[in-house]
Motif scaffolding. Structure first.
Motif, PDB file in Angstrom:
ATOM      1  N   ASN A  80       0.129 -11.676   7.266  1.00 37.50           N
ATOM      2  CA  ASN A  80      -0.223 -10.284   7.503  1.00 37.50           C
ATOM      3  C   ASN A  80       1.003  -9.373   7.355  1.00 37.50           C
ATOM      4  OD1 ASN A  80      -1.038  -7.803   8.517  1.00 37.50           O
ATOM      5  ND2 ASN A  80      -2.046  -8.635  10.325  1.00 37.50           N
ATOM      6  N   SER A  81       0.918  -8.415   6.420  1.00 38.58           N
ATOM      7  CA  SER A  81       2.011  -7.447   6.261  1.00 38.58           C
ATOM      8  C   SER A  81       1.471  -6.020   6.177  1.00 38.58           C
ATOM      9  CB  SER A  81       2.843  -7.779   5.012  1.00 38.58           C
ATOM     10  OG  SER A  81       2.049  -7.751   3.847  1.00 38.58           O
ATOM     11  N   LEU A  82       0.304  -5.795   6.769  1.00 39.32           N
ATOM     12  CA  LEU A  82      -0.343  -4.485   6.696  1.00 39.32           C
ATOM     13  C   LEU A  82       0.587  -3.364   7.146  1.00 39.32           C
ATOM     14  CD1 LEU A  82      -3.983  -3.598   7.523  1.00 39.32           C
ATOM     15  CD2 LEU A  82      -2.171  -2.258   8.570  1.00 39.32           C
ATOM     16  N   HIS A  83       1.207  -3.512   8.296  1.00 37.70           N
ATOM     17  CA  HIS A  83       2.060  -2.433   8.821  1.00 37.70           C
ATOM     18  C   HIS A  83       3.286  -2.223   7.935  1.00 37.70           C
ATOM     19  CE1 HIS A  83      -0.417  -2.009  12.343  1.00 37.70           C
ATOM     20  NE2 HIS A  83      -0.287  -3.288  12.636  1.00 37.70           N
ATOM     21  N   LYS A  84       3.829  -3.301   7.405  1.00 41.28           N
ATOM     22  CA  LYS A  84       5.000  -3.188   6.528  1.00 41.28           C
ATOM     23  C   LYS A  84       4.631  -2.522   5.201  1.00 41.28           C
ATOM     24  CE  LYS A  84       7.537  -7.097   8.455  1.00 41.28           C
ATOM     25  NZ  LYS A  84       8.142  -8.433   8.181  1.00 41.28           N
ATOM     26  N   ILE A  85       3.442  -2.813   4.695  1.00 36.22           N
ATOM     27  CA  ILE A  85       2.998  -2.159   3.456  1.00 36.22           C
ATOM     28  C   ILE A  85       2.794  -0.669   3.685  1.00 36.22           C
ATOM     29  CG2 ILE A  85       1.064  -1.981   1.827  1.00 36.22           C
ATOM     30  CD1 ILE A  85       0.878  -5.068   1.967  1.00 36.22           C
ATOM     31  N   PHE A  86       2.278  -0.314   4.855  1.00 34.52           N
ATOM     32  CA  PHE A  86       2.177   1.116   5.173  1.00 34.52           C
ATOM     33  C   PHE A  86       3.560   1.758   5.261  1.00 34.52           C
ATOM     34  CE2 PHE A  86      -2.332   0.754   6.071  1.00 34.52           C
ATOM     35  CZ  PHE A  86      -2.780   2.016   5.703  1.00 34.52           C
ATOM     36  N   ASP A  87       4.544   1.009   5.749  1.00 35.58           N
ATOM     37  CA  ASP A  87       5.919   1.519   5.734  1.00 35.58           C
ATOM     38  C   ASP A  87       6.382   1.760   4.300  1.00 35.58           C
ATOM     39  OD1 ASP A  87       6.102   1.460   8.493  1.00 35.58           O
ATOM     40  OD2 ASP A  87       7.106  -0.494   8.555  1.00 35.58           O
ATOM     41  N   ASP A  88       6.025   0.842   3.391  1.00 38.74           N
ATOM     42  CA  ASP A  88       6.365   1.020   1.971  1.00 38.74           C
ATOM     43  C   ASP A  88       5.728   2.288   1.413  1.00 38.74           C
ATOM     44  OD1 ASP A  88       7.849  -1.313   1.864  1.00 38.74           O
ATOM     45  OD2 ASP A  88       6.244  -2.516   0.970  1.00 38.74           O
ATOM     46  N   ILE A  89       4.438   2.475   1.707  1.00 32.60           N
ATOM     47  CA  ILE A  89       3.719   3.638   1.189  1.00 32.60           C
ATOM     48  C   ILE A  89       4.357   4.930   1.694  1.00 32.60           C
ATOM     49  CG2 ILE A  89       1.504   4.876   1.248  1.00 32.60           C
ATOM     50  CD1 ILE A  89       0.153   2.068   1.393  1.00 32.60           C
ATOM     51  N   LYS A  90       4.699   4.944   2.964  1.00 30.70           N
ATOM     52  CA  LYS A  90       5.353   6.123   3.546  1.00 30.70           C
ATOM     53  C   LYS A  90       6.712   6.353   2.888  1.00 30.70           C
ATOM     54  CE  LYS A  90       6.883   8.063   7.975  1.00 30.70           C
ATOM     55  NZ  LYS A  90       6.969   7.820   9.442  1.00 30.70           N
ATOM     56  N   PRO A 111       6.014  -2.399  -6.259  1.00 30.30           N
ATOM     57  CA  PRO A 111       5.539  -1.055  -6.622  1.00 30.30           C
ATOM     58  C   PRO A 111       6.407  -0.448  -7.730  1.00 30.30           C
ATOM     59  CG  PRO A 111       5.993  -1.260  -4.255  1.00 30.30           C
ATOM     60  CD  PRO A 111       6.606  -2.440  -4.921  1.00 30.30           C
ATOM     61  N   LEU A 112       5.761   0.248  -8.646  1.00 31.50           N
ATOM     62  CA  LEU A 112       6.441   1.018  -9.687  1.00 31.50           C
ATOM     63  C   LEU A 112       6.244   2.498  -9.391  1.00 31.50           C
ATOM     64  CD1 LEU A 112       5.440  -0.896 -12.952  1.00 31.50           C
ATOM     65  CD2 LEU A 112       7.407  -1.285 -11.463  1.00 31.50           C
ATOM     66  N   ILE A 113       7.271   3.284  -9.629  1.00 26.25           N
ATOM     67  CA  ILE A 113       7.258   4.706  -9.278  1.00 26.25           C
ATOM     68  C   ILE A 113       7.838   5.505 -10.436  1.00 26.25           C
ATOM     69  CG2 ILE A 113       8.139   6.446  -7.658  1.00 26.25           C
ATOM     70  CD1 ILE A 113       8.527   3.005  -6.440  1.00 26.25           C
ATOM     71  N   ILE A 114       7.232   6.653 -10.735  1.00 24.62           N
ATOM     72  CA  ILE A 114       7.846   7.586 -11.675  1.00 24.62           C
ATOM     73  C   ILE A 114       7.897   8.977 -11.060  1.00 24.62           C
ATOM     74  CG2 ILE A 114       7.223   6.321 -13.771  1.00 24.62           C
ATOM     75  CD1 ILE A 114       4.956   8.370 -14.215  1.00 24.62           C
ATOM     76  N   GLN A 172      11.375   4.209 -11.258  1.00 23.14           N
ATOM     77  CA  GLN A 172      12.014   3.382 -10.242  1.00 23.14           C
ATOM     78  C   GLN A 172      11.105   2.199  -9.921  1.00 23.14           C
ATOM     79  OE1 GLN A 172      14.255   5.554  -6.997  1.00 23.14           O
ATOM     80  NE2 GLN A 172      12.746   7.132  -7.475  1.00 23.14           N
ATOM     81  N   ILE A 173      11.704   1.179  -9.324  1.00 21.72           N
ATOM     82  CA  ILE A 173      10.941   0.041  -8.832  1.00 21.72           C
ATOM     83  C   ILE A 173      11.405  -0.245  -7.412  1.00 21.72           C
ATOM     84  CG2 ILE A 173      12.567  -1.566  -9.916  1.00 21.72           C
ATOM     85  CD1 ILE A 173      10.170  -3.493 -10.298  1.00 21.72           C
ATOM     86  N   LEU A 174      10.464  -0.478  -6.526  1.00 20.43           N
ATOM     87  CA  LEU A 174      10.809  -0.767  -5.138  1.00 20.43           C
ATOM     88  C   LEU A 174      10.829  -2.278  -4.937  1.00 20.43           C
ATOM     89  CD1 LEU A 174      11.386   0.040  -2.221  1.00 20.43           C
ATOM     90  CD2 LEU A 174       8.915   0.235  -1.859  1.00 20.43           C
ATOM     91  N   TYR A 175      11.996  -2.821  -4.616  1.00 16.78           N
ATOM     92  CA  TYR A 175      12.132  -4.262  -4.403  1.00 16.78           C
ATOM     93  C   TYR A 175      11.810  -4.582  -2.947  1.00 16.78           C
ATOM     94  CZ  TYR A 175      14.019  -4.666  -9.062  1.00 16.78           C
ATOM     95  OH  TYR A 175      14.156  -4.639 -10.436  1.00 16.78           O
ATOM     96  N   THR A 176      10.536  -4.820  -2.716  1.00 13.29           N
ATOM     97  CA  THR A 176      10.035  -5.120  -1.377  1.00 13.29           C
ATOM     98  C   THR A 176       9.351  -6.478  -1.386  1.00 13.29           C
ATOM     99  OG1 THR A 176       8.420  -4.451   0.307  1.00 13.29           O
ATOM    100  CG2 THR A 176       7.947  -3.784  -1.943  1.00 13.29           C
ATOM    101  N   ASN A 177       9.477  -7.217  -0.299  1.00 11.30           N
ATOM    102  CA  ASN A 177       8.825  -8.531  -0.199  1.00 11.30           C
ATOM    103  C   ASN A 177       7.556  -8.471   0.642  1.00 11.30           C
ATOM    104  OD1 ASN A 177       9.795  -8.297   2.401  1.00 11.30           O
ATOM    105  ND2 ASN A 177      11.310  -9.944   2.227  1.00 11.30           N
ATOM    106  N   ASN A 178       6.986  -7.287   0.803  1.00 11.58           N
ATOM    107  CA  ASN A 178       5.818  -7.128   1.674  1.00 11.58           C
ATOM    108  C   ASN A 178       4.491  -7.430   0.994  1.00 11.58           C
ATOM    109  OD1 ASN A 178       7.448  -6.400   3.844  1.00 11.58           O
ATOM    110  ND2 ASN A 178       7.497  -4.259   3.194  1.00 11.58           N
TER     111      ASN A 178
END
Length: 306
Positions: A44-54, A286-289, A275-281
């Motif tokens: 479970n990484s729901l809260h961490k993924i929400f941190d990524d989104i924020k 995620p890819l970002i422009i 940009q690319i976000l290097y997250t292990n969640n």
């Protein structure tokens, strides 16, 4: 498989995590396959993924493999997604969803376009669901998947036309049929700047030099079909003047399996900073422009003054 996942996590550790701050007048667009709110080991990484989104702080972020409205068990642990929409609302997002069948874990499952609520009055959206796939395949570990439907979300926003996709997982032929439908729609659209993003479940073999990796891509992505491998969707999009916005980053890995399957393609857009976000969640990155668009900046200021 365990070795691939370990290599993926080591790759993430070797990269810088921080993103450049979004500039006030830029438009930020992102794509993120959130792997039904679990990490690479399906914890479970729901809260961490929400941190990524924020942290990403996109004006529009397209999420794939979203489940919401239900509690479900993965690895004998409960994941509670009953408040997902409320959490996104608190982050300032209006959400648009398209669901696929069959569902996973008994919840509502599919793709979600999240748009900052300040743009809600100027968006026009439609969904489309493709027919059920003719094939099934191994989708996780040794689990045989079922024949699935796939869907996309089309968003008209300012002078952009944005389509978020999560293409078929089993067949390049099926993926080509899906992307052909989408490209025909885009080619019939005039005077719009185009963004096509998401998890394409395929890759361009020319991105890779390793013989072992190329052999595995032929086997697992293209089912041993060299013609499909050499005439893949990514190549066909390039031939139709779509540009991979992250190409300048020189990346070829966005998913645990060691390939790039996540893309942001654009057509008719300049001044893009990827940009690319290097997250292990999750098991995808995620890819970002960020787009600096003078025409849209004027439109946004006009909207703000109304």
């Amino acid at each position: 498989m365990t070795e691939l996942k370990k290599n993926y996590l080591e790759h993430i550790k070797s990269k810088q995590y921080s993103l450049r701050r979004k500039k006030k007048d830029n438009l930020r667009i992102a794509t993120y396959n959130i792997h039904y709110w679990t990490n690479i080991w399906e914890n479970n990484s729901l809260h961490k993924i929400f941190d990524d989104i924020k942290y990403i702080n996109a004006d529009i972020i397209f999420l794939q493999e979203v489940i919401f409205g239900v509690k479900y068990k993965v690895n004998n642990k409960i994941i509670n997604t009953e408040s997902v929409i409320d959490k996104l609302d608190k982050l300032g997002y209006h959400t648009i969803f398209c669901n696929t069948l069959p569902t996973w874990f008994g919840g509502i499952y599919g793709n979600m376009m999240c748009i900052k609520k300040k743009y809600r009055k100027i968006i026009d959206s439609t969904n489309h669901t493709f027919s059920k796939s003719d094939k099934s395949c191994i989708v996780s570990g040794n689990i045989e998947g079922t024949k699935e439907t796939r869907c996309y979300i089309k968003l008209e926003f300012l002078n952009y036309l944005i389509i978020g996709v999560h293409l078929d997982v089993c067949s390049e032929v099926e993926r080509k049929s899906q992307i052909k439908h989408i490209v025909q729609l885009l080619n019939n659209t005039k005077n719009k700047k185009i963004i096509l993003l998401g998890d394409f479940n395929t890759t361009d073999i020319d991105q890779y030099e390793s013989k072992i990796l190329r052999k595995n891509i032929l086997k697992f992505v293209f089912n041993g079909n060299r013609y499909q491998m050499n005439n893949n969707i990514i190549k066909s999009l390039h031939k139709q003047n779509f540009k991979s916005a992250t190409e300048k980053l020189n990346i070829n890995l966005t998913v645990w399996s060691g390939i790039q399957s996540d893309y942001i393609f654009t057509r008719g857009i300049k001044n893009i900073n990827p940009q690319i976000l290097y997250t292990n969640n999750s098991d995808h990155l995620p890819l970002i422009i960020d787009i600096n668009d003078n025409e849209n900046n004027s439109n946004k200021k006009t909207l703000k003054n109304k």
